[in-house]
Design a protein around this motif. Structure first.
Motif, PDB file in Angstrom:
ATOM      1  N   GLU A 170       7.262  -0.683   6.015  1.00 26.42           N
ATOM      2  CA  GLU A 170       6.670  -0.580   4.682  1.00 26.42           C
ATOM      3  C   GLU A 170       6.564  -1.948   4.014  1.00 26.42           C
ATOM      4  N   LEU A 171       7.595  -2.778   4.172  1.00 20.95           N
ATOM      5  CA  LEU A 171       7.573  -4.103   3.550  1.00 20.95           C
ATOM      6  C   LEU A 171       6.449  -4.960   4.134  1.00 20.95           C
ATOM      7  N   ILE A 172       6.310  -4.948   5.455  1.00 17.77           N
ATOM      8  CA  ILE A 172       5.261  -5.742   6.102  1.00 17.77           C
ATOM      9  C   ILE A 172       3.881  -5.309   5.607  1.00 17.77           C
ATOM     10  N   GLU A 173       3.654  -4.005   5.529  1.00 14.48           N
ATOM     11  CA  GLU A 173       2.341  -3.519   5.093  1.00 14.48           C
ATOM     12  C   GLU A 173       2.106  -3.821   3.617  1.00 14.48           C
ATOM     13  N   ASN A 174       3.144  -3.797   2.813  1.00 14.74           N
ATOM     14  CA  ASN A 174       2.987  -4.133   1.391  1.00 14.74           C
ATOM     15  C   ASN A 174       2.648  -5.612   1.205  1.00 14.74           C
ATOM     16  N   ILE A 175       3.268  -6.474   2.007  1.00 13.54           N
ATOM     17  CA  ILE A 175       2.995  -7.911   1.898  1.00 13.54           C
ATOM     18  C   ILE A 175       1.524  -8.202   2.174  1.00 13.54           C
TER      19      ILE A 175
END
Length: 281
Positions: free
Chosen positions: A166-171
């Motif tokens: 989720e963090l990677i996709e949000n970045i």
């Protein structure tokens, strides 16, 4: 001629007659330091500086041999303070070496934990890349290895958060403020995002954009592995040691990251057995 040869043999015998075990250790230590220094320099921009210094030494020797007084005086002033000059030139590299030594861990349990953390990070990144590939969302992700990337991290925004899908996709969400830069992963944490990477000076295919040039450029300056997701085609590529492997599947990406970032003798950990049945897929 025979007398010179006899004198040479005598000197060799005299040398080895006084050779001790501590002399052997001394030679091994010096060889180890020189080998690792050369290995480290070849992986950084310091290699170009070393070549420049060697060229200056050759020029200095030539002007002294030709008795060119003005040039000899100027260059002698430079080399009189050579230690200070080297410390200033190689300050980032010296800092990286000391940081690398400080980060080394001997404990087997620590190595096992680091392996499991790296594996979790790889799986999260591969899932995120697969999803972003389907949605044609551009991404640039750098996996730090032995060569520390402090200078690159300083160009972006510090995050220091656990790697998750989720963090990677949000970045890299197109409307996110950090999506245009690179995310830097160290171990199992995203240490920074929105980072600026150096562009390669080598010729690439005209259909490749800035992300791919940055990925190759970053991989040329150290041992990091860089993952790219194309915004135009959604294709996944990976760069290491200045080479770009294009259009790979999420499964191949996982395998490449596992093989590159995790020591071979640690691939058979309980974590990998749990997720892959003890086999590389």
């Amino acid at each position: 001629m025979q007398g010179v040869f006899s004198e040479f043999i005598k000197n060799v015998v005299s040398l080895f007659s006084s050779f001790t075990f501590f002399d052997f250790l001394d030679i091994c230590l010096v060889a180890f330091i020189v080998y690792n220094a050369i290995k480290f320099i070849r992986q950084t921009r310091a290699f170009q500086l070393v070549k420049g210094i060697v060229l200056l030494l050759i020029v200095y020797g030539a002007v002294r041999l030709l008795n060119m007084q003005a040039s000899t005086y100027i260059m002698s002033r430079i080399f009189n303070d050579v230690v200070l000059v080297l410390l200033l030139l190689f300050q980032p590299e010296i800092r990286h070496v000391l940081e690398s030594v400080g980060r080394k861990r001997i404990s087997f349990n620590s190595s096992l934990q680091e392996t499991e953390e790296a594996s979790e990070s790889i799986l999260a990144v591969c899932r995120a890349c697969s999803d972003m590939s389907d949605k044609k969302i551009g991404a640039l992700i750098v996996f730090e290895k032995e060569t520390l990337l402090g200078e690159i991290i300083n160009t972006g925004s510090e995050i220091d958060a656990l790697v998750t899908e989720e963090l990677i996709e949000n970045i890299f969400y197109p409307k996110a403020p950090l999506h245009d830069g690179a995310a830097i992963i160290r171990g199992n944490r995203v240490v920074a995002a929105g980072c600026i990477l150096p562009l390669t000076q080598n010729a690439l295919s005209s259909e490749l954009g800035t992300r791919h040039r940055a990925a190759v450029g970053m991989s040329e300056q150290g041992d990091a592995m860089v993952v790219v997701v194309s915004e135009e085609r959604g294709a996944i590529s990976v760069a290491s040691h200045g080479m770009l492997k294009r259009d790979i599947s999420p499964g191949e990406l996982r395998e490449r990251l596992m093989n590159y970032l995790i020591p071979e003798n640690q691939n058979d950990t309980s974590f990998l057995k749990k997720h892959f049945g003890g086999k590389k897929k």
